[in-house]
Design a protein around this motif. Structure first.
Motif, PDB file in Angstrom:
ATOM      1  N   TRP A 190       0.822  -1.209   0.000  1.00  9.76           N
ATOM      2  CA  TRP A 190       0.000   0.000   0.000  1.00  9.76           C
ATOM      3  C   TRP A 190       0.858   1.261   0.000  1.00  9.76           C
ATOM      4  O   TRP A 190       0.538   2.241  -0.641  1.00  9.76           O
ATOM      5  CB  TRP A 190      -0.924  -0.017   1.205  1.00  9.76           C
ATOM      6  CG  TRP A 190      -1.937   1.079   1.211  1.00  9.76           C
ATOM      7  CD1 TRP A 190      -2.640   1.569   0.148  1.00  9.76           C
ATOM      8  CD2 TRP A 190      -2.364   1.825   2.334  1.00  9.76           C
ATOM      9  NE1 TRP A 190      -3.484   2.552   0.547  1.00  9.76           N
ATOM     10  CE2 TRP A 190      -3.333   2.735   1.892  1.00  9.76           C
ATOM     11  CE3 TRP A 190      -2.033   1.805   3.676  1.00  9.76           C
ATOM     12  CZ2 TRP A 190      -3.960   3.613   2.752  1.00  9.76           C
ATOM     13  CZ3 TRP A 190      -2.670   2.676   4.522  1.00  9.76           C
ATOM     14  CH2 TRP A 190      -3.613   3.573   4.054  1.00  9.76           C
ATOM     15  N   THR A 191       1.960   1.227   0.703  1.00 13.76           N
ATOM     16  CA  THR A 191       2.772   2.429   0.839  1.00 13.76           C
ATOM     17  C   THR A 191       3.969   2.442  -0.107  1.00 13.76           C
ATOM     18  O   THR A 191       4.733   3.388  -0.088  1.00 13.76           O
ATOM     19  CB  THR A 191       3.280   2.560   2.287  1.00 13.76           C
ATOM     20  OG1 THR A 191       4.003   1.363   2.626  1.00 13.76           O
ATOM     21  CG2 THR A 191       2.124   2.752   3.243  1.00 13.76           C
TER      22      THR A 191
ATOM     23  N   GLN B  41      -5.858  12.223  -5.953  1.00 18.83           N
ATOM     24  CA  GLN B  41      -6.834  11.353  -6.610  1.00 18.83           C
ATOM     25  C   GLN B  41      -6.207  10.002  -6.957  1.00 18.83           C
ATOM     26  O   GLN B  41      -6.860   8.960  -6.838  1.00 18.83           O
ATOM     27  CB  GLN B  41      -7.391  12.013  -7.883  1.00 18.83           C
ATOM     28  CG  GLN B  41      -8.311  13.173  -7.622  1.00 18.83           C
ATOM     29  CD  GLN B  41      -7.550  14.469  -7.375  1.00 18.83           C
ATOM     30  OE1 GLN B  41      -6.363  14.564  -7.640  1.00 18.83           O
ATOM     31  NE2 GLN B  41      -8.239  15.467  -6.850  1.00 18.83           N
ATOM     32  N   ALA B  42      -4.955   9.998  -7.369  1.00 18.07           N
ATOM     33  CA  ALA B  42      -4.277   8.739  -7.662  1.00 18.07           C
ATOM     34  C   ALA B  42      -4.079   7.924  -6.387  1.00 18.07           C
ATOM     35  O   ALA B  42      -4.193   6.699  -6.409  1.00 18.07           O
ATOM     36  CB  ALA B  42      -2.932   9.006  -8.337  1.00 18.07           C
ATOM     37  N   ALA B  43      -3.806   8.601  -5.287  1.00 16.85           N
ATOM     38  CA  ALA B  43      -3.667   7.890  -4.009  1.00 16.85           C
ATOM     39  C   ALA B  43      -4.996   7.270  -3.597  1.00 16.85           C
ATOM     40  O   ALA B  43      -5.027   6.135  -3.092  1.00 16.85           O
ATOM     41  CB  ALA B  43      -3.170   8.849  -2.927  1.00 16.85           C
ATOM     42  N   ASP B  44      -6.097   7.973  -3.824  1.00 15.52           N
ATOM     43  CA  ASP B  44      -7.413   7.406  -3.521  1.00 15.52           C
ATOM     44  C   ASP B  44      -7.697   6.194  -4.398  1.00 15.52           C
ATOM     45  O   ASP B  44      -8.193   5.166  -3.914  1.00 15.52           O
ATOM     46  CB  ASP B  44      -8.509   8.451  -3.719  1.00 15.52           C
ATOM     47  CG  ASP B  44      -8.506   9.504  -2.628  1.00 15.52           C
ATOM     48  OD1 ASP B  44      -7.896   9.259  -1.567  1.00 15.52           O
ATOM     49  OD2 ASP B  44      -9.116  10.568  -2.842  1.00 15.52           O
ATOM     50  N   ARG B  45      -7.375   6.293  -5.695  1.00 10.36           N
ATOM     51  CA  ARG B  45      -7.587   5.154  -6.590  1.00 10.36           C
ATOM     52  C   ARG B  45      -6.741   3.966  -6.160  1.00 10.36           C
ATOM     53  O   ARG B  45      -7.193   2.824  -6.175  1.00 10.36           O
ATOM     54  CB  ARG B  45      -7.266   5.541  -8.028  1.00 10.36           C
ATOM     55  CG  ARG B  45      -8.331   6.363  -8.700  1.00 10.36           C
ATOM     56  CD  ARG B  45      -8.081   6.470 -10.200  1.00 10.36           C
ATOM     57  NE  ARG B  45      -6.769   6.970 -10.543  1.00 10.36           N
ATOM     58  CZ  ARG B  45      -6.479   8.260 -10.713  1.00 10.36           C
ATOM     59  NH1 ARG B  45      -7.403   9.173 -10.574  1.00 10.36           N
ATOM     60  NH2 ARG B  45      -5.256   8.623 -11.037  1.00 10.36           N
ATOM     61  N   TRP B  46      -5.499   4.231  -5.764  1.00 10.50           N
ATOM     62  CA  TRP B  46      -4.619   3.150  -5.329  1.00 10.50           C
ATOM     63  C   TRP B  46      -5.163   2.507  -4.056  1.00 10.50           C
ATOM     64  O   TRP B  46      -5.132   1.285  -3.907  1.00 10.50           O
ATOM     65  CB  TRP B  46      -3.205   3.691  -5.100  1.00 10.50           C
ATOM     66  CG  TRP B  46      -2.256   2.636  -4.648  1.00 10.50           C
ATOM     67  CD1 TRP B  46      -1.746   2.469  -3.404  1.00 10.50           C
ATOM     68  CD2 TRP B  46      -1.698   1.586  -5.432  1.00 10.50           C
ATOM     69  NE1 TRP B  46      -0.922   1.385  -3.368  1.00 10.50           N
ATOM     70  CE2 TRP B  46      -0.871   0.826  -4.600  1.00 10.50           C
ATOM     71  CE3 TRP B  46      -1.836   1.214  -6.762  1.00 10.50           C
ATOM     72  CZ2 TRP B  46      -0.179  -0.285  -5.052  1.00 10.50           C
ATOM     73  CZ3 TRP B  46      -1.144   0.113  -7.202  1.00 10.50           C
ATOM     74  CH2 TRP B  46      -0.327  -0.618  -6.359  1.00 10.50           C
TER      75      TRP B  46
ATOM     76  N   TRP C 158      -8.345   2.322  -3.087  1.00 10.33           N
ATOM     77  CA  TRP C 158      -9.503   1.500  -3.433  1.00 10.33           C
ATOM     78  C   TRP C 158      -9.087   0.242  -4.183  1.00 10.33           C
ATOM     79  O   TRP C 158      -9.703  -0.817  -4.015  1.00 10.33           O
ATOM     80  CB  TRP C 158     -10.512   2.310  -4.240  1.00 10.33           C
ATOM     81  CG  TRP C 158     -11.299   3.232  -3.370  1.00 10.33           C
ATOM     82  CD1 TRP C 158     -11.222   4.591  -3.343  1.00 10.33           C
ATOM     83  CD2 TRP C 158     -12.247   2.860  -2.368  1.00 10.33           C
ATOM     84  NE1 TRP C 158     -12.073   5.087  -2.383  1.00 10.33           N
ATOM     85  CE2 TRP C 158     -12.719   4.048  -1.775  1.00 10.33           C
ATOM     86  CE3 TRP C 158     -12.743   1.655  -1.908  1.00 10.33           C
ATOM     87  CZ2 TRP C 158     -13.659   4.051  -0.758  1.00 10.33           C
ATOM     88  CZ3 TRP C 158     -13.681   1.653  -0.899  1.00 10.33           C
ATOM     89  CH2 TRP C 158     -14.125   2.841  -0.336  1.00 10.33           C
ATOM     90  N   LEU C 159      -8.037   0.339  -4.992  1.00 13.77           N
ATOM     91  CA  LEU C 159      -7.536  -0.844  -5.677  1.00 13.77           C
ATOM     92  C   LEU C 159      -6.994  -1.852  -4.672  1.00 13.77           C
ATOM     93  O   LEU C 159      -7.253  -3.054  -4.773  1.00 13.77           O
ATOM     94  CB  LEU C 159      -6.447  -0.450  -6.681  1.00 13.77           C
ATOM     95  CG  LEU C 159      -5.807  -1.594  -7.450  1.00 13.77           C
ATOM     96  CD1 LEU C 159      -6.830  -2.244  -8.366  1.00 13.77           C
ATOM     97  CD2 LEU C 159      -4.632  -1.097  -8.254  1.00 13.77           C
ATOM     98  N   MET C 160      -6.263  -1.378  -3.675  1.00 12.74           N
ATOM     99  CA  MET C 160      -5.737  -2.278  -2.653  1.00 12.74           C
ATOM    100  C   MET C 160      -6.864  -2.898  -1.823  1.00 12.74           C
ATOM    101  O   MET C 160      -6.781  -4.056  -1.422  1.00 12.74           O
ATOM    102  CB  MET C 160      -4.746  -1.539  -1.747  1.00 12.74           C
ATOM    103  CG  MET C 160      -3.471  -1.133  -2.450  1.00 12.74           C
ATOM    104  SD  MET C 160      -2.625  -2.490  -3.270  1.00 12.74           S
ATOM    105  CE  MET C 160      -2.237  -3.542  -1.929  1.00 12.74           C
ATOM    106  N   ILE C 161      -7.919  -2.134  -1.555  1.00  7.36           N
ATOM    107  CA  ILE C 161      -9.065  -2.697  -0.838  1.00  7.36           C
ATOM    108  C   ILE C 161      -9.684  -3.816  -1.669  1.00  7.36           C
ATOM    109  O   ILE C 161     -10.047  -4.877  -1.136  1.00  7.36           O
ATOM    110  CB  ILE C 161     -10.086  -1.590  -0.518  1.00  7.36           C
ATOM    111  CG1 ILE C 161      -9.533  -0.684   0.581  1.00  7.36           C
ATOM    112  CG2 ILE C 161     -11.422  -2.187  -0.094  1.00  7.36           C
ATOM    113  CD1 ILE C 161     -10.372   0.544   0.835  1.00  7.36           C
ATOM    114  N   ALA C 162      -9.799  -3.607  -2.982  1.00  6.10           N
ATOM    115  CA  ALA C 162     -10.346  -4.657  -3.848  1.00  6.10           C
ATOM    116  C   ALA C 162      -9.442  -5.889  -3.853  1.00  6.10           C
ATOM    117  O   ALA C 162      -9.927  -7.026  -3.821  1.00  6.10           O
ATOM    118  CB  ALA C 162     -10.520  -4.124  -5.268  1.00  6.10           C
TER     119      ALA C 162
END
Length: 175
Positions: A69-70, A78-83, A85-89
């Motif tokens: 994640w880090t 916005q890219a950090a938010d997308r990343w 949510w991608l990690m949550i998925a």
């Protein structure tokens, strides 16, 4: 200055559990402001929600412990938010695949875990064994040769831009 958020405090009396400790009352805060909105069914739902709070808390705790994640150095929020949510998925997929893998524990880990108790890291270790068994969402890449490119004899309509290197010329000043 922080905004004022209205809500309702709910005090729950917990029944004693087996043991010697006396239970303390539990205070829950809810954003509803009227007494008519807080029914017994609503309080029961709030209590269940309070118990489920550990799922997202532990998910983000696991995110902080694993470097995935880090690892990327993202500058755009916005890219950090997308990343995120991608990690949550990804972690949701790992949690849903727990029943498909067998525990591949390391020597320092205590006992083998049941499939229901596998952490995302242990599922990720066992993913290599189930990868050949699952369907692929895409076909295998087809070998091809490079495209024809620009026809011979034609001029390039978009020449490369030349940028100044930004260096300042030195001058010999004799005094």
């Amino acid at each position: 200055m922080l905004p004022i958020v209205e809500g309702t405090w709910i005090r729950l009396h917990v029944q004693p559990l087996p043991g010697t400790a006396t239970p303390k009352p539990l205070w829950l805060w809810h954003f509803s402001t009227g007494r008519e909105e807080v029914t017994a069914a609503r309080v029961d739902r709030l209590w269940q929600t309070f118990l489920r709070r550990f799922d997202p808390e532990h998910t983000f705790r696991v995110f902080g412990q694993t470097p995935d994640w880090t690892r990327p150095r993202i500058r755009d929020p916005q890219a950090a938010d997308r990343w995120t949510w991608l990690m949550i998925a990804v972690y949701t997929q790992l949690r849903s695949g727990r029943s498909l893998v067998e525990d591949r524990r390391r020597p320092r880990e205590r006992a083998p875990a049941t499939p229901a108790r596998l952490s995302p890291a242990r599922v990720r270790r066992g993913f290599r064994a189930i990868r050949p068994m699952i369907a692929l969402p895409a076909n295998a890449p087809k070998p091809c040769r490079p495209g024809p490119g620009r026809p011979a004899g034609s001029r390039n309509r978009l020449p490369a831009q030349h940028h100044e290197p930004g260096k300042t010329p030195t001058t010999d000043i004799k005094g």
